[in-house]
Design a protein around this motif. Sequence first.
Motif, PDB file in Angstrom:
ATOM      1  N   ASN A  97      -6.909   8.475  -2.644  1.00 37.13           N
ATOM      2  CA  ASN A  97      -6.519   7.438  -3.687  1.00 37.13           C
ATOM      3  C   ASN A  97      -5.169   6.378  -3.039  1.00 37.13           C
ATOM      4  N   GLU A  98      -5.253   5.277  -2.912  1.00 37.93           N
ATOM      5  CA  GLU A  98      -4.178   4.697  -2.525  1.00 37.93           C
ATOM      6  C   GLU A  98      -3.783   3.556  -3.300  1.00 37.93           C
ATOM      7  N   LEU A  99      -2.422   3.452  -3.687  1.00 35.96           N
ATOM      8  CA  LEU A  99      -1.967   2.295  -4.569  1.00 35.96           C
ATOM      9  C   LEU A  99      -2.049   0.880  -3.672  1.00 35.96           C
ATOM     10  N   ASP A 100      -2.807   0.146  -4.420  1.00 35.45           N
ATOM     11  CA  ASP A 100      -2.737  -1.110  -3.318  1.00 35.45           C
ATOM     12  C   ASP A 100      -2.270  -2.377  -4.651  1.00 35.45           C
ATOM     13  N   LEU A 101      -1.141  -2.638  -4.592  1.00 37.93           N
ATOM     14  CA  LEU A 101      -0.255  -3.607  -5.346  1.00 37.93           C
ATOM     15  C   LEU A 101      -0.122  -5.103  -4.713  1.00 37.93           C
ATOM     16  N   PRO A 102      -0.727  -6.015  -5.358  1.00 42.86           N
ATOM     17  CA  PRO A 102      -0.387  -7.390  -5.015  1.00 42.86           C
ATOM     18  C   PRO A 102       1.025  -7.786  -5.261  1.00 42.86           C
ATOM     19  N   VAL A 103       1.619  -8.476  -4.068  1.00 40.23           N
ATOM     20  CA  VAL A 103       3.028  -8.869  -4.199  1.00 40.23           C
ATOM     21  C   VAL A 103       2.940 -10.347  -3.786  1.00 40.23           C
ATOM     22  N   GLN A 104       3.761 -11.310  -4.928  1.00 39.98           N
ATOM     23  CA  GLN A 104       3.501 -12.659  -4.602  1.00 39.98           C
ATOM     24  C   GLN A 104       5.176 -12.966  -4.555  1.00 39.98           C
ATOM     25  N   VAL A 105       5.595 -13.523  -3.666  1.00 39.70           N
ATOM     26  CA  VAL A 105       7.061 -13.917  -3.526  1.00 39.70           C
ATOM     27  C   VAL A 105       7.112 -15.448  -3.555  1.00 39.70           C
ATOM     28  N   LEU A 106       7.893 -15.856  -4.472  1.00 35.04           N
ATOM     29  CA  LEU A 106       7.897 -17.448  -4.855  1.00 35.04           C
ATOM     30  C   LEU A 106       9.214 -17.659  -4.023  1.00 35.04           C
ATOM     31  N   PRO A 107       8.874 -19.102  -3.592  1.00 35.17           N
ATOM     32  CA  PRO A 107      10.002 -19.699  -2.695  1.00 35.17           C
ATOM     33  C   PRO A 107      11.354 -19.810  -3.567  1.00 35.17           C
ATOM     34  N   ALA A 108      12.426 -19.692  -2.757  1.00 30.04           N
ATOM     35  CA  ALA A 108      13.706 -20.118  -3.390  1.00 30.04           C
ATOM     36  C   ALA A 108      13.651 -21.688  -3.239  1.00 30.04           C
ATOM     37  N   TYR A 109      14.763 -22.200  -4.190  1.00 30.38           N
ATOM     38  CA  TYR A 109      14.844 -23.461  -4.288  1.00 30.38           C
ATOM     39  C   TYR A 109      14.855 -24.452  -3.052  1.00 30.38           C
ATOM     40  N   TRP A 110      15.607 -23.720  -2.136  1.00 37.29           N
ATOM     41  CA  TRP A 110      15.623 -24.421  -0.542  1.00 37.29           C
ATOM     42  C   TRP A 110      14.515 -24.280   0.184  1.00 37.29           C
ATOM     43  N   GLN A 111      13.569 -23.427  -0.136  1.00 35.95           N
ATOM     44  CA  GLN A 111      12.433 -23.293   0.523  1.00 35.95           C
ATOM     45  C   GLN A 111      11.020 -24.223  -0.062  1.00 35.95           C
ATOM     46  N   THR A 112      11.457 -24.898  -1.164  1.00 34.40           N
ATOM     47  CA  THR A 112      10.178 -25.703  -1.724  1.00 34.40           C
ATOM     48  C   THR A 112      10.297 -27.270  -0.905  1.00 34.40           C
ATOM     49  N   TRP A 113       9.116 -27.885  -1.223  1.00 37.30           N
ATOM     50  CA  TRP A 113       8.879 -29.048  -0.541  1.00 37.30           C
ATOM     51  C   TRP A 113       9.845 -30.122  -1.039  1.00 37.30           C
ATOM     52  N   HIS A 124       0.847  -1.053  -0.089  1.00 40.44           N
ATOM     53  CA  HIS A 124      -0.065  -0.069  -0.045  1.00 40.44           C
ATOM     54  C   HIS A 124       1.010   1.270   0.127  1.00 40.44           C
ATOM     55  N   VAL A 125       0.661   2.256  -0.971  1.00 42.33           N
ATOM     56  CA  VAL A 125       1.497   3.499  -1.165  1.00 42.33           C
ATOM     57  C   VAL A 125       0.608   4.418  -1.304  1.00 42.33           C
ATOM     58  N   ARG A 126       0.597   5.626  -0.439  1.00 47.68           N
ATOM     59  CA  ARG A 126      -0.202   6.734  -0.502  1.00 47.68           C
ATOM     60  C   ARG A 126       0.851   7.922  -0.463  1.00 47.68           C
ATOM     61  N   GLY A 127       0.183   9.121  -1.062  1.00 51.69           N
ATOM     62  CA  GLY A 127       1.118  10.400  -1.339  1.00 51.69           C
ATOM     63  C   GLY A 127       0.364  11.630  -0.725  1.00 51.69           C
ATOM     64  N   SER A 128       1.142  12.553  -0.563  1.00 53.62           N
ATOM     65  CA  SER A 128       0.557  13.835  -0.211  1.00 53.62           C
ATOM     66  C   SER A 128       1.012  14.917  -1.161  1.00 53.62           C
ATOM     67  N   ASN A 129       0.236  16.112  -1.031  1.00 55.05           N
ATOM     68  CA  ASN A 129       0.911  17.240  -1.886  1.00 55.05           C
ATOM     69  C   ASN A 129       1.641  18.010  -1.011  1.00 55.05           C
ATOM     70  N   ARG A 130       2.336  19.417  -1.587  1.00 58.54           N
ATOM     71  CA  ARG A 130       2.966  20.033  -0.867  1.00 58.54           C
ATOM     72  C   ARG A 130       2.486  20.532   0.460  1.00 58.54           C
ATOM     73  N   ARG A 131       1.317  20.738   0.631  1.00 61.44           N
ATOM     74  CA  ARG A 131       0.845  21.082   1.977  1.00 61.44           C
ATOM     75  C   ARG A 131       0.517  19.988   2.976  1.00 61.44           C
ATOM     76  N   GLY A 132       0.904  18.845   2.617  1.00 56.17           N
ATOM     77  CA  GLY A 132       0.716  17.679   3.571  1.00 56.17           C
ATOM     78  C   GLY A 132      -0.628  17.120   3.683  1.00 56.17           C
ATOM     79  N   VAL A 133      -1.509  17.373   2.599  1.00 56.61           N
ATOM     80  CA  VAL A 133      -2.887  16.613   2.396  1.00 56.61           C
ATOM     81  C   VAL A 133      -2.801  15.324   1.852  1.00 56.61           C
ATOM     82  N   TRP A 134      -3.141  14.289   2.596  1.00 53.12           N
ATOM     83  CA  TRP A 134      -2.979  12.960   2.028  1.00 53.12           C
ATOM     84  C   TRP A 134      -3.942  12.799   0.979  1.00 53.12           C
ATOM     85  N   SER A 135      -3.761  12.144  -0.045  1.00 54.95           N
ATOM     86  CA  SER A 135      -4.381  11.646  -1.067  1.00 54.95           C
ATOM     87  C   SER A 135      -5.657  10.662  -0.696  1.00 54.95           C
TER      88      SER A 135
END
Length: 168
Positions: free
Chosen positions: A64-80, A51-62
Amino acid sequence: HVEFAALDYSAPQFNRYAYRLEGFQDDWIETDADHRSVGYSNLWPGEYRLHVRGSNRRGVWSTNELDLPVQVLPAYWQTWWFGAMLLLVLAALIFAAHRWRVALLGRQSRRLQELVQQRTTELSHANERLRTSNADLESANAELSATHKRLLETRERMVMQEKMASLG
């Protein structure tokens, strides 16, 4: 690594930003316009939301918020399958160590059996020599006893002859 910006071009150096990675942290992290990027390392495999949000020069927060899904895949040593392979290698090592130990114990057992056999043979020979020596000793004792008896008889005869000679 994610870089972000807010659309306020009148004085962009006064813009503020806040971000958080849902599933990893609960609190918002605020930053200024000179640090408009975020990067996470060593995240455990799974699903996250940035989640990312921004404000303008006066400090008023937008609103609208960026909502970005992130999937971290396992490294080989983390697999079954890596865990299964590691378990299989560990089992093979334990089996090999067991086989090596059994073989070592077998060799030691054979050496001990050979040593026991050798000592038993030596003892048998020593016993045989003792029996032979005992038989020889008994024979010598018998001869000594017979000789002793003859000596005693001879002495008695000599004593008798001396008495007879002195009487005569």
